[in-house]
Structures are given as structure tokens and as C-alpha cells.
Design a protein around this motif. Sequence first.
Motif, PDB file in Angstrom:
ATOM      1  N   TYR A  31       0.824  -1.216   0.000  1.00 26.60           N
ATOM      2  CA  TYR A  31       0.000   0.000   0.000  1.00 26.60           C
ATOM      3  C   TYR A  31       0.856   1.262   0.000  1.00 26.60           C
ATOM      4  CZ  TYR A  31      -4.713  -2.010   0.695  1.00 26.60           C
ATOM      5  OH  TYR A  31      -5.916  -2.639   0.538  1.00 26.60           O
ATOM      6  N   ILE A  32       1.798   1.345   0.924  1.00 25.80           N
ATOM      7  CA  ILE A  32       2.614   2.559   1.022  1.00 25.80           C
ATOM      8  C   ILE A  32       3.503   2.748  -0.207  1.00 25.80           C
ATOM      9  CG2 ILE A  32       4.483   3.671   2.310  1.00 25.80           C
ATOM     10  CD1 ILE A  32       3.163   2.690   4.881  1.00 25.80           C
ATOM     11  N   GLN A  79      -2.284   4.306   7.171  1.00 20.33           N
ATOM     12  CA  GLN A  79      -3.094   5.454   7.560  1.00 20.33           C
ATOM     13  C   GLN A  79      -2.219   6.604   8.071  1.00 20.33           C
ATOM     14  OE1 GLN A  79      -5.739   2.825  10.045  1.00 20.33           O
ATOM     15  NE2 GLN A  79      -7.327   4.210   9.264  1.00 20.33           N
ATOM     16  N   GLN A  80      -1.253   6.269   8.902  1.00 17.75           N
ATOM     17  CA  GLN A  80      -0.360   7.292   9.440  1.00 17.75           C
ATOM     18  C   GLN A  80       0.446   7.946   8.327  1.00 17.75           C
ATOM     19  OE1 GLN A  80       1.888   5.187  12.430  1.00 17.75           O
ATOM     20  NE2 GLN A  80       0.107   4.901  13.752  1.00 17.75           N
ATOM     21  N   VAL A 124      -0.353   8.288   5.094  1.00 17.13           N
ATOM     22  CA  VAL A 124      -1.201   9.158   4.284  1.00 17.13           C
ATOM     23  C   VAL A 124      -1.512  10.457   5.020  1.00 17.13           C
ATOM     24  CG1 VAL A 124      -3.529   9.374   3.328  1.00 17.13           C
ATOM     25  CG2 VAL A 124      -2.221   7.292   2.932  1.00 17.13           C
ATOM     26  N   ARG A 125      -1.741  10.346   6.302  1.00 17.15           N
ATOM     27  CA  ARG A 125      -2.169  11.516   7.067  1.00 17.15           C
ATOM     28  C   ARG A 125      -1.036  12.493   7.367  1.00 17.15           C
ATOM     29  NH1 ARG A 125      -6.687   8.848  11.196  1.00 17.15           N
ATOM     30  NH2 ARG A 125      -7.824   7.712   9.543  1.00 17.15           N
ATOM     31  N   THR A 126       0.187  12.150   7.015  1.00 16.29           N
ATOM     32  CA  THR A 126       1.294  13.101   7.161  1.00 16.29           C
ATOM     33  C   THR A 126       1.354  14.086   5.993  1.00 16.29           C
ATOM     34  OG1 THR A 126       2.895  11.656   6.015  1.00 16.29           O
ATOM     35  CG2 THR A 126       2.690  11.413   8.422  1.00 16.29           C
ATOM     36  N   LYS A 127       0.627  13.805   4.903  1.00 15.34           N
ATOM     37  CA  LYS A 127       0.693  14.656   3.715  1.00 15.34           C
ATOM     38  C   LYS A 127      -0.153  15.917   3.946  1.00 15.34           C
ATOM     39  CE  LYS A 127       3.061  11.451   1.642  1.00 15.34           C
ATOM     40  NZ  LYS A 127       4.525  11.613   1.492  1.00 15.34           N
ATOM     41  N   PRO A 128       0.452  17.096   3.828  1.00 17.71           N
ATOM     42  CA  PRO A 128      -0.266  18.335   4.168  1.00 17.71           C
ATOM     43  C   PRO A 128      -1.393  18.690   3.207  1.00 17.71           C
ATOM     44  CG  PRO A 128       1.880  18.835   3.206  1.00 17.71           C
ATOM     45  CD  PRO A 128       1.841  17.345   3.416  1.00 17.71           C
ATOM     46  N   ASP A 129      -1.362  18.122   1.996  1.00 10.34           N
ATOM     47  CA  ASP A 129      -2.395  18.465   1.014  1.00 10.34           C
ATOM     48  C   ASP A 129      -3.498  17.425   0.921  1.00 10.34           C
ATOM     49  OD1 ASP A 129      -0.742  16.535  -0.061  1.00 10.34           O
ATOM     50  OD2 ASP A 129      -0.764  17.366  -2.091  1.00 10.34           O
ATOM     51  N   LEU A 130      -3.547  16.509   1.894  1.00 12.43           N
ATOM     52  CA  LEU A 130      -4.559  15.453   1.895  1.00 12.43           C
ATOM     53  C   LEU A 130      -5.391  15.507   3.160  1.00 12.43           C
ATOM     54  CD1 LEU A 130      -2.475  12.349   0.692  1.00 12.43           C
ATOM     55  CD2 LEU A 130      -3.824  13.925  -0.714  1.00 12.43           C
ATOM     56  N   ASP A 131      -6.690  15.237   3.019  1.00 15.28           N
ATOM     57  CA  ASP A 131      -7.577  14.985   4.154  1.00 15.28           C
ATOM     58  C   ASP A 131      -7.937  13.507   4.119  1.00 15.28           C
ATOM     59  OD1 ASP A 131      -7.784  17.687   5.036  1.00 15.28           O
ATOM     60  OD2 ASP A 131      -9.138  18.082   3.366  1.00 15.28           O
ATOM     61  N   SER A 132      -7.937  12.855   5.281  1.00 13.68           N
ATOM     62  CA  SER A 132      -8.154  11.412   5.281  1.00 13.68           C
ATOM     63  C   SER A 132      -8.930  10.991   6.518  1.00 13.68           C
ATOM     64  CB  SER A 132      -6.789  10.692   5.244  1.00 13.68           C
ATOM     65  OG  SER A 132      -6.913   9.388   4.740  1.00 13.68           O
TER      66      SER A 132
END
Length: 208
Positions: A144-145, A180-181, A183-191
Motif C-alpha cells: 500500500y505505502i 493510515q499514518q 497518508v495523514r502526514t501529507k499536508p495536502d490530503l484529508d483522510s
Amino acid sequence: MKELRIVNVLSELDARLEAEHNQSKALSPEERGKHLDEMMLAVGSQTGELLNMLLKTQGGKRILEIGTSVGYSTIWLAEAARVNGGRVTTLECVAAKQAQAVENIRRVGLEDFVDFQLGDALKLLEVLPGTWDFVLLDLWKDLYIPCFDLFYKKLAPGAIVVADNITFPPDFRTTMKNYQQHVRTKPDLDSIEINIGQGLELTRKEIS
């Protein structure tokens, strides 16, 4: 989605998925691992309906599916692609599964809206051009990552990414938490995690 031939094929696959799920629950993780290439490992009807509705609402045309299996989720995506005037590019590494998917897509009359790619997902993602409006991530969980990192820069503004199996099977919970962690580090994404089917992580890229 009311077209009879689509409903009939999905009903057949739902029955197969239920039987597979019951069988899988009785197996140990080691035994389950020996049969993975034979299993559908599909998203299920609730998730399929959500994917279809999300995609139609968003209006995305360039759709990426990573993990075709026998084409269950591909049907849901392709039906929405037809409505949107778009196309699904779907990646699979097991030739026998892809052959079943091609046949299932043909049976429902959606072959004009699907581009099948066979091979290693990471290698395919390296050469596939962007941008992507909608991505379904549903392959081996340790990928996934790495897969996300390859398509992340090719996401269009407002793109949606759906990752399956966030909560089930429980064997993968740690791996899914790591995804999940990440993906959620990306500043331009909401998750956000959604408790539908086998658990989903729903991610959206900001428009500006």
C-alpha cells in the motif's frame, strides 16, 4: 445501478464472496496465505456501492484500480466511468484472475471502459502517466505505502483515494495503521477511516 446483466453478475460474485469469506474465517493466517491467489478477496457490496456513488458524485474520469482480482470492484468502477465519460485502468499480477476479470467485464458489457494491465504493480505505476482522479487501493497490504508513494504525485486536485481492508482481516491491522499514518502526514490530503465493509481509508487531495 439497475442494469439486469450487471446485477446478475454481481449477485453471482457476491455469493462466491460470501462462501469464500466463511471458508477464510475457518483458516489460520498461514493456511489462508496458501490460497490467496485463488480467492476473490473482493471489496463486497457495501463498499462497491460506495465506490460507485463516490465516483459518480465526484465525476472523475481517470480512474486507477490497483488489484483487479476477478473484476468485482472493477464492475462498480466501470459502471460509474461509463456515466462520467471516463475509463478505468486496473492492475493485476495474477494472470488467471485477470482472465476472469476480463470475462466478467465482457459479460456486463463494460469492456469499452476498462484498460487491463498485467504485471507487478510497482513497475506498472512507475510508467503509467498521470493524472488520476480516483484511485482504489486493494492489493497485498505491504504494498500500500510503496504504491501510494508512486501515484501520490500524479493525483489531480480533488482526487479521491480509497484503501480497502483497513480493519479486516485483523492480521493486517498493524500494516494498515502504518498506511493510515503515512497518508495523514501529507499536508495536502484529508483522510478519514470509514466503518463500511472491511474498513476503508478515504482520502481526498485538496483542490488548491
